[in-house]
Scaffold this active site. Structure first.
Site, PDB file in Angstrom:
ATOM      1  N   THR A 191      31.652  47.850  34.391  1.00 27.76           N
ATOM      2  CA  THR A 191      32.145  46.734  35.198  1.00 27.76           C
ATOM      3  C   THR A 191      32.866  47.227  36.448  1.00 27.76           C
ATOM      4  O   THR A 191      33.438  48.325  36.446  1.00 27.76           O
ATOM      5  CB  THR A 191      33.115  45.890  34.341  1.00 27.76           C
ATOM      6  OG1 THR A 191      33.870  45.027  35.194  1.00 27.76           O
ATOM      7  CG2 THR A 191      34.112  46.747  33.567  1.00 27.76           C
ATOM      8  N   ASP A 192      32.899  46.353  37.470  1.00 31.26           N
ATOM      9  CA  ASP A 192      33.662  46.695  38.689  1.00 31.26           C
ATOM     10  C   ASP A 192      35.167  46.776  38.415  1.00 31.26           C
ATOM     11  O   ASP A 192      35.923  47.303  39.229  1.00 31.26           O
ATOM     12  CB  ASP A 192      33.371  45.700  39.825  1.00 31.26           C
ATOM     13  CG  ASP A 192      33.690  44.244  39.509  1.00 31.26           C
ATOM     14  OD1 ASP A 192      34.207  43.958  38.416  1.00 31.26           O
ATOM     15  OD2 ASP A 192      33.404  43.385  40.377  1.00 31.26           O
ATOM     16  N   GLU A 193      35.592  46.233  37.254  1.00 28.68           N
ATOM     17  CA  GLU A 193      37.036  46.242  36.959  1.00 28.68           C
ATOM     18  C   GLU A 193      37.574  47.652  36.757  1.00 28.68           C
ATOM     19  O   GLU A 193      38.783  47.871  36.832  1.00 28.68           O
ATOM     20  CB  GLU A 193      37.341  45.386  35.727  1.00 28.68           C
ATOM     21  CG  GLU A 193      36.923  43.957  35.923  1.00 28.68           C
ATOM     22  CD  GLU A 193      37.742  42.948  35.154  1.00 28.68           C
ATOM     23  OE1 GLU A 193      38.793  43.309  34.601  1.00 28.68           O
ATOM     24  OE2 GLU A 193      37.315  41.787  35.121  1.00 28.68           O
TER      25      GLU A 193
ATOM     26  N   LYS B  30      37.137  49.875  29.273  1.00 26.89           N
ATOM     27  CA  LYS B  30      35.818  50.101  29.886  1.00 26.89           C
ATOM     28  C   LYS B  30      35.809  51.420  30.666  1.00 26.89           C
ATOM     29  O   LYS B  30      34.816  52.156  30.657  1.00 26.89           O
ATOM     30  CB  LYS B  30      35.456  48.931  30.804  1.00 26.89           C
ATOM     31  CG  LYS B  30      35.234  47.596  30.108  1.00 26.89           C
ATOM     32  CD  LYS B  30      34.050  47.574  29.152  1.00 26.89           C
ATOM     33  CE  LYS B  30      32.717  47.668  29.845  1.00 26.89           C
ATOM     34  NZ  LYS B  30      31.588  47.537  28.867  1.00 26.89           N
TER      35      LYS B  30
ATOM     36  N   TYR C  29      41.506  45.462  28.975  1.00 23.57           N
ATOM     37  CA  TYR C  29      40.036  45.418  29.001  1.00 23.57           C
ATOM     38  C   TYR C  29      39.484  46.484  29.950  1.00 23.57           C
ATOM     39  O   TYR C  29      38.620  47.293  29.578  1.00 23.57           O
ATOM     40  CB  TYR C  29      39.551  44.029  29.434  1.00 23.57           C
ATOM     41  CG  TYR C  29      38.098  44.002  29.879  1.00 23.57           C
ATOM     42  CD1 TYR C  29      37.069  44.191  28.964  1.00 23.57           C
ATOM     43  CD2 TYR C  29      37.760  43.818  31.230  1.00 23.57           C
ATOM     44  CE1 TYR C  29      35.744  44.187  29.379  1.00 23.57           C
ATOM     45  CE2 TYR C  29      36.437  43.809  31.648  1.00 23.57           C
ATOM     46  CZ  TYR C  29      35.431  43.995  30.712  1.00 23.57           C
ATOM     47  OH  TYR C  29      34.116  44.011  31.124  1.00 23.57           O
TER      48      TYR C  29
HETATM   49  P1  NAD Z   1      29.973  38.684  25.841  1.00 16.91           P
HETATM   50  O1  NAD Z   1      31.394  38.664  25.410  1.00 16.91           O
HETATM   51  O2  NAD Z   1      29.312  37.415  26.214  1.00 16.91           O
HETATM   52  O3  NAD Z   1      29.070  39.376  24.713  1.00 16.91           O
HETATM   53  C1  NAD Z   1      29.452  40.545  24.067  1.00 16.91           C
HETATM   54  C2  NAD Z   1      28.471  40.766  22.928  1.00 16.91           C
HETATM   55  O4  NAD Z   1      28.852  41.975  22.246  1.00 16.91           O
HETATM   56  C3  NAD Z   1      28.488  39.655  21.872  1.00 16.91           C
HETATM   57  O5  NAD Z   1      27.167  39.346  21.494  1.00 16.91           O
HETATM   58  C4  NAD Z   1      29.276  40.251  20.718  1.00 16.91           C
HETATM   59  O6  NAD Z   1      28.946  39.712  19.464  1.00 16.91           O
HETATM   60  C5  NAD Z   1      28.874  41.710  20.839  1.00 16.91           C
HETATM   61  N1  NAD Z   1      29.861  42.611  20.228  1.00 16.91           N
HETATM   62  C6  NAD Z   1      31.206  42.604  20.430  1.00 16.91           C
HETATM   63  N2  NAD Z   1      31.780  43.585  19.697  1.00 16.91           N
HETATM   64  C7  NAD Z   1      30.774  44.228  19.034  1.00 16.91           C
HETATM   65  C8  NAD Z   1      30.733  45.323  18.150  1.00 16.91           C
HETATM   66  N3  NAD Z   1      31.848  45.950  17.769  1.00 16.91           N
HETATM   67  N4  NAD Z   1      29.545  45.728  17.672  1.00 16.91           N
HETATM   68  C9  NAD Z   1      28.391  45.075  18.043  1.00 16.91           C
HETATM   69  N5  NAD Z   1      28.376  44.016  18.878  1.00 16.91           N
HETATM   70  C10 NAD Z   1      29.555  43.600  19.368  1.00 16.91           C
HETATM   71  O7  NAD Z   1      29.925  39.730  27.029  1.00 16.91           O
HETATM   72  P2  NAD Z   1      29.091  39.756  28.390  1.00 16.91           P
HETATM   73  O8  NAD Z   1      29.840  39.007  29.402  1.00 16.91           O
HETATM   74  O9  NAD Z   1      27.680  39.450  28.092  1.00 16.91           O
HETATM   75  O10 NAD Z   1      29.232  41.307  28.754  1.00 16.91           O
HETATM   76  C11 NAD Z   1      28.269  42.260  28.300  1.00 16.91           C
HETATM   77  C12 NAD Z   1      28.620  43.619  28.861  1.00 16.91           C
HETATM   78  O11 NAD Z   1      28.652  43.549  30.288  1.00 16.91           O
HETATM   79  C13 NAD Z   1      30.007  44.116  28.458  1.00 16.91           C
HETATM   80  O12 NAD Z   1      29.940  45.501  28.262  1.00 16.91           O
HETATM   81  C14 NAD Z   1      30.887  43.797  29.654  1.00 16.91           C
HETATM   82  O13 NAD Z   1      31.977  44.675  29.733  1.00 16.91           O
HETATM   83  C15 NAD Z   1      29.895  44.009  30.782  1.00 16.91           C
HETATM   84  N6  NAD Z   1      30.144  43.258  32.014  1.00 16.91           N
HETATM   85  C16 NAD Z   1      30.340  41.901  31.972  1.00 16.91           C
HETATM   86  C17 NAD Z   1      30.481  41.199  33.166  1.00 16.91           C
HETATM   87  C18 NAD Z   1      30.659  39.702  33.200  1.00 16.91           C
HETATM   88  O14 NAD Z   1      30.896  39.150  34.273  1.00 16.91           O
HETATM   89  N7  NAD Z   1      30.538  38.993  32.091  1.00 16.91           N
HETATM   90  C19 NAD Z   1      30.438  41.882  34.371  1.00 16.91           C
HETATM   91  C20 NAD Z   1      30.256  43.269  34.369  1.00 16.91           C
HETATM   92  C21 NAD Z   1      30.094  43.943  33.175  1.00 16.91           C
HETATM   93  O1  DAU Z   2      34.324  41.730  37.366  1.00 20.51           O
HETATM   94  C1  DAU Z   2      33.568  41.892  36.199  1.00 20.51           C
HETATM   95  C2  DAU Z   2      34.291  41.252  35.064  1.00 20.51           C
HETATM   96  O2  DAU Z   2      34.208  39.853  35.296  1.00 20.51           O
HETATM   97  C3  DAU Z   2      33.736  41.598  33.700  1.00 20.51           C
HETATM   98  O3  DAU Z   2      33.892  42.970  33.471  1.00 20.51           O
HETATM   99  C4  DAU Z   2      34.458  40.805  32.609  1.00 20.51           C
HETATM  100  O4  DAU Z   2      33.854  41.045  31.359  1.00 20.51           O
HETATM  101  C5  DAU Z   2      34.355  39.340  32.943  1.00 20.51           C
HETATM  102  O5  DAU Z   2      35.118  38.598  32.013  1.00 20.51           O
HETATM  103  C6  DAU Z   2      34.875  39.067  34.350  1.00 20.51           C
HETATM  104  O6  DAU Z   2      36.295  39.301  34.443  1.00 20.51           O
HETATM  105  P1  DAU Z   2      37.268  38.369  35.302  1.00 20.51           P
HETATM  106  O7  DAU Z   2      38.621  38.457  34.725  1.00 20.51           O
HETATM  107  O8  DAU Z   2      37.136  38.612  36.754  1.00 20.51           O
HETATM  108  O9  DAU Z   2      36.567  36.960  35.007  1.00 20.51           O
HETATM  109  P2  DAU Z   2      37.122  35.558  34.548  1.00 20.51           P
HETATM  110  O10 DAU Z   2      35.942  34.659  34.474  1.00 20.51           O
HETATM  111  O11 DAU Z   2      38.036  35.611  33.390  1.00 20.51           O
HETATM  112  O12 DAU Z   2      38.000  35.136  35.817  1.00 20.51           O
HETATM  113  C7  DAU Z   2      37.436  35.070  37.119  1.00 20.51           C
HETATM  114  C8  DAU Z   2      38.571  34.794  38.075  1.00 20.51           C
HETATM  115  O13 DAU Z   2      39.105  33.481  37.821  1.00 20.51           O
HETATM  116  C9  DAU Z   2      39.731  35.757  37.929  1.00 20.51           C
HETATM  117  O14 DAU Z   2      40.300  36.018  39.196  1.00 20.51           O
HETATM  118  C10 DAU Z   2      40.733  34.998  37.071  1.00 20.51           C
HETATM  119  C11 DAU Z   2      40.486  33.560  37.483  1.00 20.51           C
HETATM  120  N1  DAU Z   2      40.741  32.567  36.418  1.00 20.51           N
HETATM  121  C12 DAU Z   2      40.142  32.768  35.213  1.00 20.51           C
HETATM  122  C13 DAU Z   2      40.336  31.884  34.177  1.00 20.51           C
HETATM  123  C14 DAU Z   2      39.684  32.103  32.832  1.00 20.51           C
HETATM  124  C15 DAU Z   2      41.552  31.481  36.652  1.00 20.51           C
HETATM  125  O15 DAU Z   2      42.085  31.305  37.773  1.00 20.51           O
HETATM  126  N2  DAU Z   2      41.768  30.615  35.627  1.00 20.51           N
HETATM  127  C16 DAU Z   2      41.212  30.770  34.401  1.00 20.51           C
HETATM  128  O16 DAU Z   2      41.471  29.933  33.505  1.00 20.51           O
END
Ligand code: NAD
Ligand code: DAU
Length: 340
Positions: A124-126, A153, A149
Site C-alpha cells: 500500500t501507499d501507506e 504492511k 496498519y
Molecule cells: P479486505 O479487508 O477487503 O480483505 C482482506 C481479505 O483477507 C479478506 O478476504 C479476509 O478474510 C482475508 N484475511 C484476513 N486475514 C487473513 C488471514 N490471517 N489468513 C487468510 N486470509 C485472511 O482487504 P482489501 O481492501 O481487499 O485489501 C487487500 C490487500 O490490498 C491488503 O493486503 C491491503 O493491505 C492491500 N491494499 C488495499 C487497498 C485498499 O484501498 N483497500 C489499497 C492498497 C493496498
Molecule cells: O491508501 C491505501 C489504503 O487505503 C489501504 O492500504 C487501506 O487498506 C485502505 O483501508 C485505505 O486506507 P485509508 O485509511 O486511506 O482509507 P479509508 O477508506 O479508511 O479512509 C479514506 C479517507 O477518508 C481517509 O483520509 C480517512 C477518511 N475517513 C475515513 C472514514 C472511514 C473519514 O473522514 N471518515 C471516515 O469515517
C-alpha cells in the site's frame, strides 16, 4: 498456471479473481482465505461453480495448511492479498495486524522459499507515510509508516525484500493507492459514505476533510497487478494508482452529487489519531510496463457509488449485522460530539 490467491474473498482479492478468470481462463485459481468479517464467499457467488476456481478456508499464519495447500495445488504463484486492512480497526485493536500482516506474510515467504514458488505481495501507499505537497512517492523512497496498519504492511514489505536478497526467492511487490469499487466492506470511507447517504444517515468526515487521497478504481489495480505478474521485473516494487489526488471533501461531494443528496448530511467529527494528510504516488514505473489506468479518480468514485446504489442486497445484511457494533464503537461519540 496455478495461482494461490490469499485473501481472495475480500474486496480487491475478489475483484482480482474475477478479472483473472475472465482474462486467463486456462489458469487454475485457488482462493485461500480465513473468511474474517471482511472476507465473504458471496463476493464470488456467481463463480464458485467454475471448475477453474476453488476455495480453502484457512489462515495464512497456518504454515502446515499453507504448505499442504500449495503442494496439493502444485502452486506456481502466490498472490498475497490477505491482510487486516482498516486503519481505524488497527487503532482500536492492533495486534491482529501484526499476526496476519507480518507473521502471515512471513509464513507465506517460508513456504515459497521451501517449495520454490514465486510470491507477489500486495502492499500500500501507506508505507511511505504522509507526503509533503511537492513530492510524489517513488518506489525507492524510505518507508515511514505512521499507523499500526501501515507499520505492519511496511514490515511485511521489508520481509519480502529481505527474503529476495537473502534467499534469492522470486518476489514482486505492488503498492496500491486507495481503491474504490464493488464489494468494498462498508467500514471504508467511500462505501461508508455512500451507504450512509442512501440510508439518510450523517457522513462522519474526520477533522477538516482536507486530507488527500488517490482514489483509484479497483479494476485499474487489478490490471496493474496483472502487468507486474506478466511483465514486471523480479525483485522489483511497483506503485499502482492514478497519480492524482483529491481531498476527502471533494470525494464526499462526488458521493452526494451522484446520489442526489444534500451537503447537510456532512458532519465534521473528531479526527483519526495520526491521520496522514496526503498520499501521492508516482506511477511511471508501472506505466513503463505498458499499463494505463482506465478511470480518472472522479469517475472511479462516482462509479463505485453507483454500485452501492444498485447493490443494496450485498451491503444491507452487512450493515445490519456485526458491523453495527463496530460502527457504534467508532462513531457514536464522534457523531454525538462527545469526543472532548
Ligand atoms: P479486505 O479487508 O477487503 O480483505 C482482506 C481479505 O483477507 C479478506 O478476504 C479476509 O478474510 C482475508 N484475511 C484476513 N486475514 C487473513 C488471514 N490471517 N489468513 C487468510 N486470509 C485472511 O482487504 P482489501 O481492501 O481487499 O485489501 C487487500 C490487500 O490490498 C491488503 O493486503 C491491503 O493491505 C492491500 N491494499 C488495499 C487497498 C485498499 O484501498 N483497500 C489499497 C492498497 C493496498
Ligand atoms: O491508501 C491505501 C489504503 O487505503 C489501504 O492500504 C487501506 O487498506 C485502505 O483501508 C485505505 O486506507 P485509508 O485509511 O486511506 O482509507 P479509508 O477508506 O479508511 O479512509 C479514506 C479517507 O477518508 C481517509 O483520509 C480517512 C477518511 N475517513 C475515513 C472514514 C472511514 C473519514 O473522514 N471518515 C471516515 O469515517
Amino acid at each position: 498456471m496455478n495461482l494461490l490467491v490469499t485473501g481472495g474473498c475480500g474486496f480487491i482479492g475478489s475483484n482480482f479473481v474475477r478479472y483473472w478468470l475472465e482474462h486467463h481462463p486456462e489458469d487454475q485459481v485457488l482462493v485461500y482465505d480465513k473468511l474474517t468479517y471482511a472476507g465473504r464467499r458471496e463476493n464470488l457467488a456467481d463463480l464458485w461453480e467454475d471448475p477453474q476456481l476453488s476455495l480453502v478456508v484457512g489462515d495464512i499464519g497456518d504454515q502446515a495448511l499453507v504448505r499442504q495447500t500449495c503442494l496439493t495445488q502444485a502452486t506456481d504463484l502466490i498472490v498475497n492479498f490477505a491482510a487486516e486492512t482498516h486503519v481505524d480497526q488497527s487503532i482500536l485493536g492492533p495486534l491482529v495486524f501484526t499476526d496476519t500482516n507480518i507473521r502471515g506474510t512471513h509464513v507465506l515467504l517460508e513456504v515459497a522459499r521451501e517449495l520454490g514458488i514465486r510470491l507477489h505481495h500486495i502492499s500500500t501507499d501507506e508505507v511511505y507515510g504522509h507526503i509533503r505537497d511537492d513530492h510524489q512517492s517513488v518506489e525507492t523512497d524510505e518507508l515511514a509508516p505512521r499507523s499500526p496498519y501501515a507499520a505492519s504492511k511496511a514490515a511485511a514489505d521489508q520481509l519480502v525484500q529481505a527474503y529476495a536478497i537473502t534467499y534469492g526467492i522470486p518476489v514482486t511487490i505492488t503498492r496500491g493507492a486507495n481503491n474504490v469499487g464493488p464489494y468494498q466492506y462498508p467500514e471504508k470511507a467511500v462505501p461508508l459514505f455512500s451507504t450512509n447517504a442512501i440510508l439518510g444517515e450523517p457522513l462522519p468526515v474526520y477533522g477538516d476533510g482536507q486530507q488527500m487521497r488517490d482514489y483509484a478504481h479497483v479494476y485499474d489495480h487489478c490490471t496493474g497487478i496483472e502487468a507486474v505478474l506478466l511483465r514486471g521485473e523480479i525483485g522489483q516494487v511497483y506503485n499502482v494508482g492514478t497519480g492524482r489526488e483529491m481531498t476527502n471533501l471533494e470525494m464526499v461531494d462526488i458521493v452526494l452529487q451522484t446520489l442526489g443528496k444534500e451537503q447537510s448530511l456532512i458532519r465534521h467529527v473528531l479526527d483519526r489519531p495520526g491521520h496522514d494528510r496526503r498520499y501521492s504516488m508516482n506511477v511511471d514505473k508501472l506505466r513503463a510496463l505498458g499499463w494505463e489506468p482506465r478511470y480518472e479518480p472522479r469517475q472511479a468514485v462516482a462509479e463505485a457509488v453507483r454500485w452501492y446504489q444498485d447493490n443494496q442486497d450485498w451491503w444491507a445484511p452487512i450493515r445490519s449485522g456485526e458491523f453495527r457494533d463496530y460502527y457504534e464503537k467508532q462513531y457514536a461519540e464522534r457523531l454525538a460530539g462527545l469526543q472532548g
